[in-house]
Design a protein around this motif. Structure first.
Motif, mmCIF file in Angstrom:
data_model
loop_
_atom_site.group_PDB
_atom_site.id
_atom_site.type_symbol
_atom_site.label_atom_id
_atom_site.label_comp_id
_atom_site.label_asym_id
_atom_site.label_seq_id
_atom_site.Cartn_x
_atom_site.Cartn_y
_atom_site.Cartn_z
ATOM 1 N N TYR B 133 -38.322 -14.320 -9.332
ATOM 2 C CA TYR B 133 -37.260 -15.363 -8.598
ATOM 3 C C TYR B 133 -37.902 -16.428 -8.015
ATOM 4 C CZ TYR B 133 -38.793 -13.948 -3.829
ATOM 5 O OH TYR B 133 -39.675 -13.722 -2.696
ATOM 6 N N ARG B 134 -39.585 -16.596 -7.821
ATOM 7 C CA ARG B 134 -40.025 -17.722 -7.115
ATOM 8 C C ARG B 134 -40.006 -18.988 -8.134
ATOM 9 N NH1 ARG B 134 -41.764 -18.039 -2.692
ATOM 10 N NH2 ARG B 134 -43.191 -19.993 -3.021
ATOM 11 N N VAL B 136 -37.683 -19.209 -10.656
ATOM 12 C CA VAL B 136 -36.284 -19.559 -10.484
ATOM 13 C C VAL B 136 -35.800 -20.560 -9.276
ATOM 14 C CG1 VAL B 136 -33.558 -18.828 -10.711
ATOM 15 C CG2 VAL B 136 -35.556 -17.524 -11.741
ATOM 16 N N SER B 137 -36.456 -20.470 -8.245
ATOM 17 C CA SER B 137 -36.144 -21.099 -6.846
ATOM 18 C C SER B 137 -36.953 -22.534 -7.269
ATOM 19 C CB SER B 137 -36.346 -20.412 -5.777
ATOM 20 O OG SER B 137 -37.817 -20.016 -5.682
ATOM 21 N N PHE B 140 -34.482 -24.294 -9.463
ATOM 22 C CA PHE B 140 -33.327 -24.712 -8.683
ATOM 23 C C PHE B 140 -33.629 -26.140 -7.831
ATOM 24 C CE2 PHE B 140 -32.077 -24.633 -4.047
ATOM 25 C CZ PHE B 140 -30.671 -24.747 -4.301
ATOM 26 N N ARG B 141 -34.946 -26.059 -7.290
ATOM 27 C CA ARG B 141 -35.134 -27.471 -6.602
ATOM 28 C C ARG B 141 -35.285 -28.485 -7.578
ATOM 29 N NH1 ARG B 141 -40.375 -25.894 -4.164
ATOM 30 N NH2 ARG B 141 -39.775 -23.720 -4.401
ATOM 31 N N ILE B 144 -31.676 -29.598 -8.455
ATOM 32 C CA ILE B 144 -31.401 -30.478 -7.370
ATOM 33 C C ILE B 144 -31.965 -31.827 -7.574
ATOM 34 C CG2 ILE B 144 -31.399 -30.869 -4.920
ATOM 35 C CD1 ILE B 144 -29.417 -28.761 -6.005
ATOM 36 N N LEU B 178 -25.421 -19.757 -8.696
ATOM 37 C CA LEU B 178 -26.993 -19.775 -8.805
ATOM 38 C C LEU B 178 -27.374 -21.067 -8.243
ATOM 39 C CD1 LEU B 178 -29.115 -17.591 -9.597
ATOM 40 C CD2 LEU B 178 -29.278 -18.830 -11.665
ATOM 41 N N PHE B 179 -27.242 -22.078 -8.519
ATOM 42 C CA PHE B 179 -27.659 -23.522 -8.337
ATOM 43 C C PHE B 179 -26.864 -24.154 -7.186
ATOM 44 C CE2 PHE B 179 -29.664 -22.607 -12.725
ATOM 45 C CZ PHE B 179 -30.902 -22.409 -12.111
ATOM 46 N N GLY B 180 -25.856 -23.705 -6.827
ATOM 47 C CA GLY B 180 -25.052 -24.536 -5.838
ATOM 48 C C GLY B 180 -24.390 -25.742 -5.874
#
Lengths: 160, 205
Positions: B133-134, B136-137, B140-141, B144, B178-180
């Motif tokens: 998950y780290r 994946v985050s 995500f960044r 963005i 997931l990614f907003g």
């Protein structure tokens, strides 16, 4: 002959004034049209995402037993996962930047959109995961320097 | 259902996968196991493409030599900053993949270069699900960051089994949660955005 020249000059001046007025009118009308496009109705459907800023939350643990750094990090990520789900865990990306086992205080870094949810997660952790300790948030800051300052100065006598 | 979806990379287009893709309304797929450059099977256009991963600029340059004669679409997974920068400004490359292994090299400098040379970011979903998950985050960044610079992010399935195939109804929703990002954007990214890449490379759909 002179009269004809005067008449021509007058005509040209009047024509130029009329053209100036027409140009001004056109400018004002086009400005109105551009203003229409700027209103909310014509905003694009696909918006650009906002930049994710970081927030640092200073917290302390009130407990009689000792806590290791890995243990605290695991507890917080577990709380996030259980309370808000994996989706929020990915977007918030909580990370234990610093933990002082002597003071039992630490700093968590999170995305700014999840700063309130993190405080709610602390409450969830206190109620359901930790039974012999309490996590208390002290302050939320925008810089790590300020967070460290708060961590060491914020009423240390309460814990020692 | 709209019959206009495109998957920019399928690892193994066997009969079962093709049947499911047809059912979901896919119009074209890209794969490295195609016989010809462009072929049509059961109404689906199969385009020959390649997903390369490279550690340095020199090896990438050697592998890209004459690659467009055989493959229509070339996607790169750079595993170093030099390779990422080279792939961003090379005209033979059609997209740069963001996986678990190369999140560190996708910095704002890379985003600026990809914006300059109008290269989209490819997101293999099969790799994304396997990441911790780290990572994946971190992805995500990065997404963005790339979207804030108006760079297209195109999800690809990289599927070899029926379970990996992207469902066009659920995938945009999954990615938007997931990614907003906007659900409409993700729908655009599996239909119109890959179509632009195919058309640019002379593929008629």
């Amino acid at each position: 002959m002179n009269n004809i020249i005067y008449a021509a000059v007058l005509l040209s001046i009047s024509l130029s004034i009329i053209s100036l007025i027409i140009v001004l009118q056109m400018y004002l009308q086009t400005r109105k049209i551009f203003r229409l496009f700027k209103t909310k109705r014509f905003k694009p459907i696909i918006k650009k995402p906002l930049k994710i800023r970081k927030r640092y939350i200073v917290f302390m643990i009130l407990s009689s037993r000792e806590f290791r750094r890995e243990e605290v990090a695991n507890i917080i990520s577990k709380g996030f996962k259980e309370f808000l789900g994996i989706n929020s865990l990915i977007q918030a990306d909580p990370y234990l930047i610093y933990y002082d086992p002597r003071l039992k205080r630490g700093i968590i870094r999170i995305a700014h959109i999840y700063k309130d949810q993190t405080l709610a997660v602390f409450d969830y952790v206190n109620r359901y995961i930790l039974k012999d300790a309490v996590i208390i948030p002290l302050k939320t800051t925008g810089t790590i320097k300020k967070a460290r300052k708060i961590m060491y100065k914020h009423r240390v006598e309460l814990q020692l | 259902m709209i019959n206009d979806f495109i998957d920019l990379f399928v690892e193994d287009p066997n009969d079962k996968v093709l049947r499911l893709l047809k059912h979901f309304g896919y119009r074209a797929i890209v794969t490295d196991k195609a016989r010809d450059k462009i072929q049509r099977v059961n109404g689906i256009v199969i385009v020959k493409g390649l997903l390369l991963s490279s550690k340095d600029e020199k090896s990438l340059r050697a592998r890209l030599k004459g690659v467009k004669e055989e493959y229509s679409i070339v996607l790169i997974e750079p595993l170093s900053t030099a390779a990422a920068r080279f792939a961003a400004h090379d005209s033979r490359v059609d997209g740069i993949a963001l996986t678990c292994r190369n999140t560190l090299y996708m910095d704002p400098g890379q985003a600026g270069m990809m914006k300059q040379y109008s290269k989209p970011l490819i997101l293999p979903l099969k790799d994304l699900i396997k990441c911790p998950y780290r990572i994946v985050s971190r992805i995500f960044r990065r997404i963005i960051l790339f979207r804030s610079k108006d760079i297209n992010v195109i999800p690809v399935s990289r599927s070899s089994e029926t379970g990996d195939v992207m469902n066009p109804t659920t995938t945009p929703l999954f990615l938007s949660y997931l990614f907003g990002l906007n659900k409409g954007y993700w729908l655009y990214s599996i239909s119109n955005a890959p179509r632009e890449i195919l058309v640019k490379n002379g593929v008629k759909i």
